[in-house]
Design a protein around this motif. Structure first.
Motif, PDB file in Angstrom:
ATOM      1  N   GLY A  86       0.824  -1.213   0.000  1.00 26.92           N
ATOM      2  CA  GLY A  86       0.000   0.000   0.000  1.00 26.92           C
ATOM      3  C   GLY A  86       0.852   1.256   0.000  1.00 26.92           C
ATOM      4  N   GLU A  87       1.922   1.263   0.793  1.00 26.93           N
ATOM      5  CA  GLU A  87       2.828   2.410   0.835  1.00 26.93           C
ATOM      6  C   GLU A  87       3.529   2.613  -0.516  1.00 26.93           C
ATOM      7  N   ILE A  88       3.898   1.522  -1.156  1.00 21.43           N
ATOM      8  CA  ILE A  88       4.540   1.616  -2.469  1.00 21.43           C
ATOM      9  C   ILE A  88       3.575   2.228  -3.473  1.00 21.43           C
ATOM     10  N   ALA A  89       2.314   1.824  -3.428  1.00 20.68           N
ATOM     11  CA  ALA A  89       1.321   2.391  -4.344  1.00 20.68           C
ATOM     12  C   ALA A  89       1.143   3.885  -4.080  1.00 20.68           C
ATOM     13  N   ASP A  90       1.124   4.291  -2.809  1.00 18.24           N
ATOM     14  CA  ASP A  90       1.005   5.716  -2.474  1.00 18.24           C
ATOM     15  C   ASP A  90       2.215   6.497  -2.985  1.00 18.24           C
ATOM     16  N   GLN A  91       3.407   5.956  -2.805  1.00 15.22           N
ATOM     17  CA  GLN A  91       4.619   6.637  -3.254  1.00 15.22           C
ATOM     18  C   GLN A  91       4.648   6.750  -4.791  1.00 15.22           C
ATOM     19  N   ARG A  92       4.164   5.731  -5.472  1.00 11.95           N
ATOM     20  CA  ARG A  92       4.111   5.806  -6.937  1.00 11.95           C
ATOM     21  C   ARG A  92       3.138   6.891  -7.383  1.00 11.95           C
ATOM     22  N   ALA A  93       2.012   7.010  -6.689  1.00 11.84           N
ATOM     23  CA  ALA A  93       1.040   8.053  -7.040  1.00 11.84           C
ATOM     24  C   ALA A  93       1.640   9.434  -6.795  1.00 11.84           C
ATOM     25  N   LYS A  94       2.370   9.594  -5.682  1.00  9.57           N
ATOM     26  CA  LYS A  94       3.020  10.880  -5.402  1.00  9.57           C
ATOM     27  C   LYS A  94       4.084  11.190  -6.450  1.00  9.57           C
ATOM     28  N   ALA A  95       4.840  10.182  -6.859  1.00  6.81           N
ATOM     29  CA  ALA A  95       5.877  10.386  -7.865  1.00  6.81           C
ATOM     30  C   ALA A  95       5.248  10.792  -9.195  1.00  6.81           C
ATOM     31  N   GLU A  96       4.128  10.180  -9.559  1.00  5.35           N
ATOM     32  CA  GLU A  96       3.453  10.540 -10.809  1.00  5.35           C
ATOM     33  C   GLU A  96       2.925  11.972 -10.735  1.00  5.35           C
ATOM     34  N   HIS A  97       2.384  12.360  -9.586  1.00  8.98           N
ATOM     35  CA  HIS A  97       1.902  13.742  -9.406  1.00  8.98           C
ATOM     36  C   HIS A  97       3.070  14.725  -9.525  1.00  8.98           C
ATOM     37  N   ALA A  98       4.193  14.401  -8.909  1.00  6.29           N
ATOM     38  CA  ALA A  98       5.373  15.269  -8.996  1.00  6.29           C
ATOM     39  C   ALA A  98       5.885  15.344 -10.433  1.00  6.29           C
ATOM     40  N   ARG A  99       5.844  14.234 -11.145  1.00  7.74           N
ATOM     41  CA  ARG A  99       6.293  14.218 -12.544  1.00  7.74           C
ATOM     42  C   ARG A  99       5.404  15.130 -13.399  1.00  7.74           C
TER      43      ARG A  99
END
Length: 145
Positions: free
Chosen positions: A45-58
């Protein structure tokens, strides 16, 4: 019916020692694997959250890169200076259209006038108006001793 017992033969226990050991081993395995499984699920779940944050930052980086590229264009900079700061090129005469306030007894403006956008004052005019308003404010009354 009467229950017949054979003398010298003991009744079989419900659980044998092998079954008891097997149940204990299975319970131990469940207890041992429960915490790592829960941690694994939480980390996924944390990995999925971090991926979503990374996509938002991108996406933000892409948007800011496009904006930076626009600011590299001198024509865009000139247009923004004219619009935001009311600058004019040498030789031009800038005008700011301001409608006068209505006289005290005039009727309210019509719906057409209300639908039109009001003229935006430049930032320095708002600053100067606030300085004038602060200077014109009456002094606070002093308490009587």
């Amino acid at each position: 019916m009467a229950k017949w017992r054979i003398p010298g033969l003991a009744a079989r226990p419900r659980f044998t020692s092998r079954a008891t050991v097997l149940v204990l081993v299975l319970c131990s395995l469940v207890a041992i694997l429960a915490y790592p499984a829960r941690q694994y699920i939480a980390q996924r779940g944390e990995i999925a959250d971090q991926r979503a944050k990374a996509e938002h930052a991108r996406r933000q980086v892409d948007e800011l890169s496009r904006e930076k590229a626009r600011w590299q264009d001198p024509e865009y900079v000139k247009a923004q200076a004219r619009e935001r700061l009311h600058y004019a090129l040498p030789g031009e005469t800038p005008f700011v259209s301001v409608s006068p306030p209505p006289p005290p007894g005039a009727k309210a403006p019509s719906a057409d006038a209300a639908a039109r956008p009001k003229a935006v004052k430049p930032w320095y005019a708002g600053l100067w108006d606030s300085v004038d308003a602060a200077d014109a404010a009456p002094p606070a009354p002093q308490p009587v001793p």
